[in-house]
Enzyme design. Structure first.
Site, short mmCIF file in Angstrom:
data_model
loop_
_atom_site.label_atom_id
_atom_site.label_comp_id
_atom_site.label_asym_id
_atom_site.label_seq_id
_atom_site.Cartn_x
_atom_site.Cartn_y
_atom_site.Cartn_z
N SER A 102 -49.89 10.03 -58.12
CA SER A 102 -48.68 10.86 -58.18
C SER A 102 -47.45 9.98 -57.98
CB SER A 102 -48.74 11.91 -57.06
OG SER A 102 -47.54 12.64 -56.96
N ASP A 140 -56.72 7.37 -54.79
CA ASP A 140 -56.02 8.55 -54.25
C ASP A 140 -57.03 9.43 -53.53
OD1 ASP A 140 -52.96 9.64 -55.18
OD2 ASP A 140 -54.26 11.10 -54.17
N ASP A 171 -59.73 8.65 -48.66
CA ASP A 171 -58.67 8.90 -47.68
C ASP A 171 -58.42 7.54 -47.03
OD1 ASP A 171 -57.26 9.35 -45.30
OD2 ASP A 171 -58.26 11.26 -44.89
N ASN A 213 -49.10 2.36 -50.99
CA ASN A 213 -48.08 3.35 -51.30
C ASN A 213 -48.40 4.75 -50.78
OD1 ASN A 213 -46.00 4.71 -53.32
ND2 ASN A 213 -48.02 5.57 -53.83
N TYR A 218 -42.69 10.47 -38.99
CA TYR A 218 -42.76 9.78 -40.29
C TYR A 218 -42.02 8.45 -40.24
CZ TYR A 218 -41.78 9.11 -45.35
OH TYR A 218 -41.65 8.61 -46.63
N LYS A 250 -43.28 4.53 -40.65
CA LYS A 250 -42.71 3.67 -41.70
C LYS A 250 -42.02 2.45 -41.09
CE LYS A 250 -43.76 5.96 -45.52
NZ LYS A 250 -44.60 5.36 -46.56
N1 LIG Z 1 -40.06 10.54 -52.65
C1 LIG Z 1 -39.18 9.98 -51.85
O1 LIG Z 1 -37.98 10.31 -51.92
C2 LIG Z 1 -39.61 8.92 -50.85
C3 LIG Z 1 -38.62 8.32 -50.07
C4 LIG Z 1 -38.97 7.30 -49.20
C5 LIG Z 1 -40.27 6.86 -49.14
N2 LIG Z 1 -41.23 7.46 -49.91
C6 LIG Z 1 -42.58 6.90 -49.85
O2 LIG Z 1 -42.96 6.52 -51.15
C7 LIG Z 1 -44.40 6.60 -51.27
C8 LIG Z 1 -44.77 7.42 -52.48
O3 LIG Z 1 -44.26 8.72 -52.31
P1 LIG Z 1 -44.16 9.80 -53.49
O4 LIG Z 1 -42.85 10.44 -53.34
O5 LIG Z 1 -44.56 9.17 -54.77
O6 LIG Z 1 -45.27 10.84 -52.97
P2 LIG Z 1 -46.32 11.79 -53.73
O7 LIG Z 1 -46.67 12.85 -52.72
O8 LIG Z 1 -45.78 12.22 -55.04
O9 LIG Z 1 -47.56 10.83 -53.94
C9 LIG Z 1 -48.31 10.37 -52.83
C10 LIG Z 1 -49.76 10.22 -53.25
O10 LIG Z 1 -50.49 9.75 -52.11
C11 LIG Z 1 -51.71 10.47 -52.05
N3 LIG Z 1 -52.21 10.50 -50.67
C12 LIG Z 1 -51.73 11.22 -49.63
N4 LIG Z 1 -52.47 11.03 -48.55
C13 LIG Z 1 -53.45 10.16 -48.88
C14 LIG Z 1 -54.54 9.59 -48.17
N5 LIG Z 1 -54.77 9.88 -46.88
N6 LIG Z 1 -55.36 8.71 -48.84
C15 LIG Z 1 -55.14 8.43 -50.14
N7 LIG Z 1 -54.13 8.96 -50.86
C16 LIG Z 1 -53.30 9.83 -50.24
C17 LIG Z 1 -51.38 11.85 -52.55
O11 LIG Z 1 -52.54 12.57 -52.98
C18 LIG Z 1 -50.42 11.55 -53.68
O12 LIG Z 1 -51.10 11.38 -54.91
C19 LIG Z 1 -44.88 7.17 -49.95
O13 LIG Z 1 -45.26 6.09 -49.11
C20 LIG Z 1 -43.65 7.85 -49.39
O14 LIG Z 1 -43.71 7.95 -47.98
C21 LIG Z 1 -40.93 8.50 -50.75
#
Ligand SMILES: NC(=O)c1ccc[n+]([C@@H]2O[C@H](COP(=O)([O-])OP(=O)(O)OC[C@H]3O[C@@H](n4cnc5c(N)ncnc54)[C@H](O)[C@@H]3O)[C@@H](O)[C@H]2O)c1
Length: 251
Positions: free
Chosen positions: A15, A36, A62, A89, A154, A158
């Site tokens: 994702s 994932d 996981d 990620n 969170y 991080k």
């Molecule tokens: N979207 C934002 O604005 C934002 C901002 C700052 C940081 N982030 C970070 O960026 C990264 C990606 O975020 P995103 O927005 O693409 O999120 P998203 O929710 O779209 O994708 C995250 C993916 O991680 C998978 N996942 C969750 N828990 C898991 C686990 N225990 N084991 C394996 N897979 C797991 C989910 O199934 C999902 O496919 C994350 O580390 C998030 O914390 C996101």
């Protein structure tokens, strides 16, 4: 520019930014393990990469469960060979006032967002050490740099990831392994869309990103581009850094 032909593992590859990064690295010629917890999502991304001529395999784990991570990584190795590149990620988020963060929620955030990265690094490290070359990118978050209301758990995880990045950069540099962090700002992905839809931010989302020096949401592809640089041969002298991709929201 990029380490073409090498094997990359992208956690949370099903994702958002992980999906965009999986596609980007595959386009650069890498074989990609799309890991994932959501098998269908990982399979969808891996299949799309294969359909566009790239090499990818979906694996389910996981990241906070070591035996699942080991089995998934073994499957990637069996398919493509030793892992040279890791994009840590995968993460979960939660918006909760400090008084209401219960211990289960605190522990789950730490388990996935911080311990998960440590488990995956430990599981791939022997490959990188044997090759004398490796790239690790830990995806942190702007909130670890600026703070974020209702995200103490969170952002604590991080922030830990950023500190771990620096320590491992020092520890692993002489082995030819670089360790960096990409710190996303407000990026439009399923994760942030869920938070927008549920009104979890203190003010409407447009007010947040509209006030940034670059007044728009970021794109997952912009995170993928930062990851692609950090895993390239060109970035061989860059380690222990936090590359913020945030529209200037925190400078
Ligand atoms: N979207 C934002 O604005 C934002 C901002 C700052 C940081 N982030 C970070 O960026 C990264 C990606 O975020 P995103 O927005 O693409 O999120 P998203 O929710 O779209 O994708 C995250 C993916 O991680 C998978 N996942 C969750 N828990 C898991 C686990 N225990 N084991 C394996 N897979 C797991 C989910 O199934 C999902 O496919 C994350 O580390 C998030 O914390 C996101």
């Amino acid at each position: 520019m990029v380490a073409s032909g090498r094997v990359a593992l992208v956690t949370g590859g099903g994702s958002g930014m992980g999906e965009a990064t999986s596609h980007r690295l595959a386009r650069e010629g890498m074989a990609v393990g799309v890991l994932d917890i959501d098998s269908a999502a990982a399979e969808r991304v891996a299949a799309a990469i294969r359909e566009s001529g790239g090499r990818a395999i979906a694996v389910t784990a996981d990241i906070s469960v070591r035996r699942e991570v080991k089995a998934a990584i073994d499957a990637v190795r069996d398919a493509f060979g030793p892992i040279a590149i890791l994009i840590n990620n995968a993460a979960i988020e939660s918006f909760t006032a400090i008084e209401e963060i219960d211990e289960d929620s605190w522990d789950r955030l730490m388990s996935v967002n911080l311990k998960g990265a440590y488990i995956v690094i430990q599981t791939v490290l022997a490959d990188m050490t044997a090759a004398g070359w490796g790239r690790i990118v830990n995806v942190s978050a702007i909130g670890a740099q600026s703070g974020a209301t209702h995200m103490a758990h969170y952002t604590a995880a991080k922030g830990g990831l950023i500190a771990m990045t620096k320590s491992l950069a020092i520890e692993l540099g002489a082995r030819g392994i670089t360790v960096n962090s990409v710190s996303p700002g407000f990026i439009l992905t399923p994760m942030s869309q869920r938070a927008i839809d549920a009104n979890l931010f203190p003010v409407p989302a447009e007010q947040i990103y509209g006030a940034y020096p670059i007044p728009r949401l970021g794109r997952p592809e912009e995170i993928a581009a930062a990851c692609a640089y950090l895993v390239s041969d060109d970035a061989g002298y860059v380690t222990g850094q936090v590359l913020a991709v945030n529209g200037g929201a925190y400078v």
